[in-house]
Design a protein around this motif. Structure first.
Motif, short mmCIF file in Angstrom:
data_model
loop_
_atom_site.label_atom_id
_atom_site.label_comp_id
_atom_site.label_asym_id
_atom_site.label_seq_id
_atom_site.Cartn_x
_atom_site.Cartn_y
_atom_site.Cartn_z
N GLU A 32 0.85 -1.18 0.00
CA GLU A 32 0.00 0.00 0.00
C GLU A 32 0.89 1.24 0.00
O GLU A 32 1.95 1.24 0.61
N HIS A 87 -4.67 6.77 0.03
CA HIS A 87 -3.85 5.55 0.13
C HIS A 87 -4.39 4.54 -0.86
O HIS A 87 -5.50 4.68 -1.38
N HIS A 89 -5.26 0.53 -2.24
CA HIS A 89 -5.65 -0.85 -1.90
C HIS A 89 -5.22 -1.74 -3.05
O HIS A 89 -5.99 -1.97 -3.98
N SER A 97 -11.65 0.06 4.46
CA SER A 97 -11.60 -1.15 5.27
C SER A 97 -12.03 -0.80 6.69
O SER A 97 -12.11 0.38 7.05
N ASP A 100 -9.37 1.25 8.16
CA ASP A 100 -9.42 2.65 7.68
C ASP A 100 -10.41 3.45 8.51
O ASP A 100 -10.12 4.59 8.91
ZN LIG Z 1 -7.35 1.16 3.33
#
Ligand SMILES: [Zn+2]
Length: 158
Positions: A32, A87, A89, A97, A100
């Motif tokens: 990531e 960011h 994935h 997520s 997150d």
């Molecule tokens: Zn994430």
């Protein structure tokens, strides 16, 4: 009570930032990658003008991100041009997520927009989702969530 933080207007990403973000994301695969988004708010619209990469120092960078404090803190302290963070994935859809969302409170007060991107393995392009940040106050507890919003990619000028 739910409060939508930031602006309700259009979220616009300029072509130079999109290109830089795409290169950075592919360069760091399979990990990531992450960074900050600088820009301006014009008539309620969020104009993302610059993507600045930040080193991912998460213990497990294949499945999470954590900003290098040395690089993140100056942006957080001088938040005038900071409009958002991004960011990638690499292994899943560009949807938040549970981690997150759990970590959103670390950044939410500073941000107007939250981007997540997923590299497309065949076309070498980037799928980018934009989110507004929502603050829910329930019985005195504050919790932040993300609400997807349209992202406008401006074309390269002639
Ligand atoms: Zn994430």
């Amino acid at each position: 009570m739910t409060v939508l933080l930031g602006q309700h207007g259009e979220i616009v990403l300029n072509p130079l930032s999109a290109e830089k973000l795409t290169k950075h994301t592919f360069l760091h695969l399979p990990q990531e990658s992450c960074g900050v988004l600088l820009g301006t708010i014009v008539a309620g619209n969020i104009q993302i003008e610059q993507f600045i990469p930040i080193r991912n120092v998460a213990p497990n960078p294949l499945h999470s991100f954590m900003f290098s404090p040395d690089e993140w803190v100056p942006h957080a302290l001088m938040a005038k041009k900071l409009v958002g963070i991004v960011h990638s994935h690499p292994h899943s859809d560009p949807t938040p997520s549970s981690e997150d969302l759990d970590r959103l409170h670390l950044y939410a007060g500073l941000l107007k927009v939250y981007l997540i991107c997923t590299p497309h393995p065949i076309t070498s392009s980037l799928i980018i989702h934009a989110y507004h940040i929502l603050r829910n106050v329930d019985n005195g507890n504050t919790r932040y969530t993300l609400h997807q919003a349209p992202l406008t990619m401006t074309q390269v000028g002639i």
